[in-house]
Design a protein around this motif. Structure first.
Motif, PDB file in Angstrom:
ATOM      1  N   THR A  97      -6.288   9.668  -2.054  1.00 35.82           N
ATOM      2  CA  THR A  97      -5.739   8.807  -1.019  1.00 35.82           C
ATOM      3  C   THR A  97      -4.270   9.111  -0.787  1.00 35.82           C
ATOM      4  O   THR A  97      -3.452   9.010  -1.701  1.00 35.82           O
ATOM      5  CB  THR A  97      -5.981   7.304  -1.328  1.00 35.82           C
ATOM      6  OG1 THR A  97      -5.270   6.519  -0.362  1.00 35.82           O
ATOM      7  CG2 THR A  97      -5.572   6.904  -2.732  1.00 35.82           C
ATOM      8  N   GLY A  98      -3.980   9.524   0.432  1.00 37.34           N
ATOM      9  CA  GLY A  98      -2.612   9.865   0.786  1.00 37.34           C
ATOM     10  C   GLY A  98      -1.767   8.649   1.092  1.00 37.34           C
ATOM     11  O   GLY A  98      -0.574   8.620   0.812  1.00 37.34           O
ATOM     12  N   GLU A  99      -2.415   7.625   1.693  1.00 35.45           N
ATOM     13  CA  GLU A  99      -1.605   6.495   2.154  1.00 35.45           C
ATOM     14  C   GLU A  99      -2.368   5.185   2.284  1.00 35.45           C
ATOM     15  O   GLU A  99      -1.755   4.146   2.492  1.00 35.45           O
ATOM     16  CB  GLU A  99      -0.969   6.838   3.508  1.00 35.45           C
ATOM     17  CG  GLU A  99      -1.989   7.265   4.571  1.00 35.45           C
ATOM     18  CD  GLU A  99      -1.347   7.726   5.883  1.00 35.45           C
ATOM     19  OE1 GLU A  99      -0.137   7.996   5.883  1.00 35.45           O
ATOM     20  OE2 GLU A  99      -2.060   7.802   6.895  1.00 35.45           O
ATOM     21  N   HIS A 100      -3.693   5.192   2.190  1.00 34.34           N
ATOM     22  CA  HIS A 100      -4.430   3.944   2.403  1.00 34.34           C
ATOM     23  C   HIS A 100      -4.560   3.103   1.143  1.00 34.34           C
ATOM     24  O   HIS A 100      -4.658   1.884   1.212  1.00 34.34           O
ATOM     25  CB  HIS A 100      -5.830   4.234   2.954  1.00 34.34           C
ATOM     26  CG  HIS A 100      -5.819   4.738   4.357  1.00 34.34           C
ATOM     27  ND1 HIS A 100      -6.933   5.223   4.986  1.00 34.34           N
ATOM     28  CD2 HIS A 100      -4.818   4.834   5.269  1.00 34.34           C
ATOM     29  CE1 HIS A 100      -6.613   5.601   6.226  1.00 34.34           C
ATOM     30  NE2 HIS A 100      -5.344   5.380   6.410  1.00 34.34           N
ATOM     31  N   GLY A 101      -4.588   3.754   0.004  1.00 35.34           N
ATOM     32  CA  GLY A 101      -4.750   3.024  -1.259  1.00 35.34           C
ATOM     33  C   GLY A 101      -6.158   3.143  -1.808  1.00 35.34           C
ATOM     34  O   GLY A 101      -7.055   3.736  -1.190  1.00 35.34           O
TER      35      GLY A 101
ATOM     36  N   THR B 255       0.816  -1.214   0.000  1.00 34.53           N
ATOM     37  CA  THR B 255       0.000   0.000   0.000  1.00 34.53           C
ATOM     38  C   THR B 255       0.854   1.271   0.000  1.00 34.53           C
ATOM     39  O   THR B 255       0.312   2.363   0.042  1.00 34.53           O
ATOM     40  CB  THR B 255      -0.907   0.044   1.241  1.00 34.53           C
ATOM     41  OG1 THR B 255      -0.086  -0.102   2.416  1.00 34.53           O
ATOM     42  CG2 THR B 255      -1.946  -1.071   1.228  1.00 34.53           C
TER      43      THR B 255
END
Lengths: 459, 459
Positions: free
Chosen positions: B415-419, B153
């Motif tokens: 989405t910055g980081e979750h996917g 991710t």
């Protein structure tokens, strides 16, 4: 004119209708310049035409015409590449981006800049310096290389161990694809994971996937505190390499950590007409930045001394600049020795000393002169294979093959920062394996089904 | 059993011949666990089988059989994903990597570790801490999420603004492809540019390109100096966001900079049974590391005060730990409020305050409760859309749509980081555009021509 055919005549006429005609150049003397880059390689014949694009819409037109006429396109910045990825030959179109050299935006609060690909790395840094910022990618060619080229090769430089390679400084790209369509990869924000990371994929793709027409790059605030510069002579490059390991193991992170072996050091001193360095010595140049730079330099001095070095801290900025100038003069000093094949292997840092020894062996056994400089912080060596002929002879390639094999044997890579280009494509499978090369070819085909973007380079 | 068919019976028998039979599980109660991850989504039906691979050769066998039988494979670490990329439904095979959890090597001199994908992030950090090292990627789930999942991710976390996202910590990967063949991407050295950067491409690909069976990750030496922790209350999240900008603009780089809005802060205090925070207050948590941490915290305190904050520096480690515990308890506190859709937009930092305002507006206009926490250093917000139903109702999706549109309008990302997973795939084109989505699909097909790796996720 060499390389002209009905297809190429049609292409040139079409381009002159679509783009400002003076940007579409077929003058033989100008085309000649595009038969070579700084790799030491030269194509057999001149390309059809050079287009000096001034805008992304020029690039779109070029790619649409190239697709329609099935004409290969070699994208080129300032032509400073050393892997042979940016020169062209008969039947090819050169798409020069050197005139797309505007800085479109500098956003201090968000810490990014948006630049066209032809902006010179050093020029961006000059502008940023006045604002208290800088752009970290720092190839030795920064005064002459373009940011588009830095991105296309994922350029490294002197400060990667501390500040990362070019990839880490690229937030997003505008890319014109082979068929002339355009995509925006990545983002302007610090993070983002929407879809596959095409920004990273295009970074380092050496003109094979698309044409970068603008880049959003991360800029950094000037590091508070001064810079401390240390130079040390060592009995051998092996000793200098071991001292570097000890510096890193002590938890010190210099921003610059450069080793020159005895031959390299002597050649640069001769080139700059300086007093000769101590006979047979290798040198290590360290620079520390940040608020603890003076203390860190002092700690490093002790370590270097314990490892057989004779360190000297620069007394003032002029002295530091002089020490850096010696390092930055390696390329011209080598060029004076003869035709130079600049190599670029990278090994685990613990094998750096072994690699210096292996290079000495290759020199001895083959009777070749190979002055070597290394970015010691990341295990990246640039051995310079010197020959007296005007092209690179086969025995140099054989020696280079031995070097590559050693790098792979030590767990390293063929190329730390220069790229594959034409220079190393014959060794690509040796490092990546057949399965991965086939996969990479399929990815290339997903971007460029007609194989018109830099065909014959890398793959 | 639901999802069984002649094909799936054949597949299961074949796997039990090739792999230790107890690793090939079809027990209905166990299969049930794989119908959901932590996204709040749940599939309609259970998968065919779960294989608990213990080695890369198990993974190779699974992929060869899946290819032969054309059965879709959902790769899963510890199932902590919040975007719906790691749950499975009828007709699918789950390839669980949670038992591939060995740390294969820690190399201090080269500053890397080689780990299997099922190693828990926090477990690696526990081992590294004893050696004076750490692994920087720091998702809030680090106690339960696997490094393979972090890589799949491209996980972010609390320290990205200073120490980068997961991509920056991955040097190389061993990847089993859809057909069971294996490639080694990247390298163990600090630099390397041989061929396309498939390490970065696979990082963040959410199980759609291949199966990561081992990873060479960069580790860092513990940062010398202490950590200073500051907590400040602000009249509003907008004020806190503006204070963060001022902190960054002053050249300070906290390793942690977290904002909780008033609803989020109150909910966490209630969950932890702490005294209520000042009514209506938002909070900002800052942590500085390094040798200047105390001085930097003091400078930040002044800035926060000038921007309307009431800062308090942690008096000792227990106090700091308590402040961090409040931040780290957001997820369970939200879960207690109801069914939670955890969102993950990222905007330019200068638009963070505007985004908080927009979220307030959405709450007001739609009558939805949306407590929000943000990684302020990188403009990444996690609004938690709370509903009282046991699934996420359509009006929440509508509100989320408004949020995504605002993020894109502000120059940000979905989405910055979750996917993307299943949760955001309907908005993929809105951010990437049709041309790029088609290109990404072709790249996916270059890896996985039969579309058996996590089909229906992301794309």
């Amino acid at each position: 004119m060499s390389g002209r055919s009905p297809t190429s005549d049609d292409l040139v006429s079409e381009l002159r209708r679509k783009i400002r005609p003076d940007l579409v150049v077929t003058t033989p003397e100008i085309l000649e310049n595009f038969r070579a880059d700084r790799s030491g390689l030269r194509s057999d014949s001149a390309p059809i035409v050079v287009v000096f694009a001034e805008s992304s819409s020029d690039v779109v037109e070029v790619m649409m015409s190239a697709t329609a006429h099935r004409v290969p396109v070699v994208v080129r910045g300032t032509g400073t590449g050393v892997a042979g990825a940016s020169f062209a030959s008969a039947g090819e179109l050169v798409l020069s981006l050197e005139r797309m050299n505007r800085i479109l935006e500098i956003n201090e609060e968000e810490a990014y800049a948006i630049v066209e690909p032809g902006v010179i790395n050093g020029d961006l840094n000059d502008v940023l310096r006045d604002r208290g910022f800088w752009f970290a990618p720092d190839p030795a060619s920064r005064a002459i290389s373009s940011i588009g080229g830095n991105i296309a090769t994922n350029a490294g430089g002197l400060m990667c161990a501390k500040y990362g390679v070019t990839r880490e400084a690229v937030l997003g790209l505008t890319v014109v694809l082979a068929d002339g369509s355009m995509i925006e990869t990545g983002r302007r924000t610090m993070k983002g994971v929407t879809g596959l990371d095409l920004t990273a994929l295009v970074t380092g793709s050496e003109g094979t996937l698309g044409v970068i027409v603008s880049a959003c790059v991360r800029i950094r605030r000037a590091v508070p505190g001064g810079v401390s510069t240390v130079n040390a002579y060592f009995p051998s490059a092996r000793d200098a390499a071991n001292a570097c390991l000890a510096v890193s193991s002590a938890g010190l992170t210099p921003m610059v950590m450069e080793i020159m072996d005895d031959q390299c050091l002597a050649a640069v001193h001769a080139y700059l007409e300086l007093d000769s360095p101590p006979s047979g010595s290798a040198s290590l140049l360290l620079q520390f930045d940040g608020e603890s730079s003076t203390a860190n330099a002092a700690s490093a001095n002790d370590i270097l001394r314990r490892h057989g070095g004779r360190p000297e801290t620069a007394t003032d900025e002029a002295h530091a600049e002089e020490l850096l100038r010696i390092r930055r003069s390696v390329h011209p000093a080598m060029a004076r020795l003869g035709t130079t094949l600049i190599e670029d292997v990278c090994v685990p840092r613990t094998r750096l000393a072994d690699m210096f020894d292996r290079i000495s062996e290759i020199q001895r056994q083959r009777g070749i002169v190979i002055p070597t400089v290394a970015h010691a912080g990341d295990g990246n060596l640039h051995p310079n294979f010197i020959s007296e002929t005007d092209h690179i002879p086969e025995e140099i390639w054989d020696a280079a093959q031995e070097l590559f094999s050693a790098a792979l044997e030590f767990g390293g890579t063929l190329t730390g920062e220069h790229g594959v280009g034409t220079l190393k494509k014959r060794w690509l499978r040796q490092e990546l394996g057949d399965t991965q090369v086939e996969l990479q070819r399929r990815i290339k085909a997903a971007f460029d089904p007609l194989n018109i973007l830099n065909p014959g380079k890398v793959f």
